[in-house]
Structure formats: structure tokens, C-alpha cells
Design a protein around this motif. Sequence first.
Motif, short mmCIF file in Angstrom:
data_model
loop_
_atom_site.label_atom_id
_atom_site.label_comp_id
_atom_site.label_asym_id
_atom_site.label_seq_id
_atom_site.Cartn_x
_atom_site.Cartn_y
_atom_site.Cartn_z
N LYS A 97 -3.19 1.42 9.59
CA LYS A 97 -3.53 0.35 9.10
C LYS A 97 -4.85 0.26 9.62
O LYS A 97 -6.13 -0.56 9.68
CB LYS A 97 -3.55 -0.49 9.13
CG LYS A 97 -4.23 -2.29 8.54
CD LYS A 97 -3.32 -2.90 8.77
CE LYS A 97 -3.72 -4.30 7.85
NZ LYS A 97 -5.31 -4.79 9.37
N PHE A 120 0.81 -1.14 -0.22
CA PHE A 120 0.21 0.08 0.04
C PHE A 120 1.35 1.00 -0.34
O PHE A 120 0.68 2.41 -1.05
CB PHE A 120 -1.34 -0.01 1.19
CG PHE A 120 -0.59 0.09 2.65
CD1 PHE A 120 -0.48 1.30 3.40
CD2 PHE A 120 -0.15 -0.87 3.51
CE1 PHE A 120 0.68 1.52 4.20
CE2 PHE A 120 0.66 -0.63 4.36
CZ PHE A 120 0.98 0.24 5.14
N SER A 140 -10.64 2.18 3.46
CA SER A 140 -8.88 1.96 2.78
C SER A 140 -7.96 2.43 2.99
O SER A 140 -8.13 3.49 3.55
CB SER A 140 -8.98 1.37 1.43
OG SER A 140 -8.75 3.30 0.75
N GLN A 141 -6.86 2.11 3.32
CA GLN A 141 -5.49 2.96 3.88
C GLN A 141 -5.06 3.83 2.51
O GLN A 141 -4.81 4.73 2.95
CB GLN A 141 -4.43 1.56 3.89
CG GLN A 141 -4.66 1.00 4.93
CD GLN A 141 -3.59 -0.32 5.25
OE1 GLN A 141 -2.42 0.42 5.08
NE2 GLN A 141 -3.38 -1.83 5.20
N ARG A 142 -5.22 3.64 1.49
CA ARG A 142 -5.06 4.56 0.59
C ARG A 142 -5.99 5.62 1.04
O ARG A 142 -5.58 7.04 0.27
CB ARG A 142 -5.26 3.97 -1.07
CG ARG A 142 -4.82 4.88 -1.79
CD ARG A 142 -5.19 3.82 -3.31
NE ARG A 142 -5.34 4.77 -4.30
CZ ARG A 142 -5.27 4.34 -5.72
NH1 ARG A 142 -5.88 3.07 -6.14
NH2 ARG A 142 -4.26 5.55 -6.93
#
Length: 218
Positions: free
Chosen positions: A126, A77, A135-137
Motif C-alpha cells: 500500500k 485487496f 491501485s494495489q491490485r
Amino acid sequence: MKQNYSTIKEKDFLWIEKLLICFLLVRIVGFILNTSEILFGYDVSWDAYITISFLIVAMAYLGFYGITQSKIILPDFLIENHIAKTIELENKTSYLKDDEKEVLKQQFYKCMSEEKLYLLPDLNLKMIADKMEVSQRKLSAFFGEVLNSSFYDSINSFRVEEAKTVLKSNAVESHSITGIGLSCGFSSKSSFYRIFKNKTGMSPSEYRRVALKESHRT
């Protein structure tokens, strides 16, 4: 790492120091052998094997040490975030929509104000992404686009504010200043003092003294 971890520990970068030390040792061995040949006329035909042996041992040690340092190997990621940010800068477009920004902002500040996740010394991107169910993004984009900061700086800002509140209270009488820093989520005394001074311009001790003076005046 600042985009994904709230604490950057010195041990995470020890492999760089060990790499330089091993490289220096190999160079020193080679230098000693070459100097001996020049000054004392030693004809050591196998000197190259000595240097190579030292090099092999050094590489084996670094390899073993490297695989024990999980944070050295960047997770996928992080690479995705880098690519996304590069594309975003090139196209000058926002990854998040306006309504998403507001929702993420409310969720994030809820995690900070109500649950105080920043008190966890090993907090990472996370953990908060899982808590917010995003989401981490997307969460990483939130820090850049909405807060104009990295995950590391944002979390530590909350920790500093918490420490400032505690330092103004009577907690110092029963806890050391270092203990207060650790209770506010900082992983060590050095990181607490460094980050606190960077944010406030004063060390925790200096801030405590100024707060006491102001309280006496009032």
C-alpha cells in the motif's frame, strides 16, 4: 503476505503456535481424567465439565489474542488479488497492458533507486502503491507479470544489494554486521541472515570475508 508485505515477522504466526498449545492442553486434561478413571477407578461424573471448561478458557484466550493480530484478518485487496490471479491463470491473459508495464517499471525503480523506500523495515504494498499513485491490485499484478516475483522477494532483493554494497565498504569497522542489516531495511538479525544467505549462498559474515580477500588481491 509475501504479495503485500516486505517483512514477515515471526510474531505474525504465533497464533498458530498458541492454537496448537491450547488444543494440546485440552487433550492432555481429557487424557489425564480418562486415565484416572481406568487405572484408579475414579467415577468422576463431572469430568466432561472440566474438559469443556478448559476448552472455553482456551477459545476465549485465542479469540482475544486473535483480534490483536490485525494481519491475521486478510484485507479485501488480498482476496481481490487472489481472484484476479485465478481468473488470469484460467484465461491466460495479462492484467496489465504493455504500455502500463513500462510506466510502472519506471515508477517502481525510481522509488527504489532515488528514494530507497526499501530501507523502511515495515514497507508494504500500500505504501508504494500510494507513492506511485496506482491501485494495489495493479501494483501486485506488476510484480507477478513484469518482475516474475512477489513483493516480499522483490523488496528484499534491493535490501540484499544494499547490504552487499555496505559490507564491501569500511562501514563494517564502525557498525556491526547486524546493524548493517537493520540499516538496510531488514527487521531483525534472523531475517537478514536468512534472506541474505538465500539470495547469495553465503551469510553476511562470509560475504564480508570473501569481499575483503578480493579487495586485498586487487
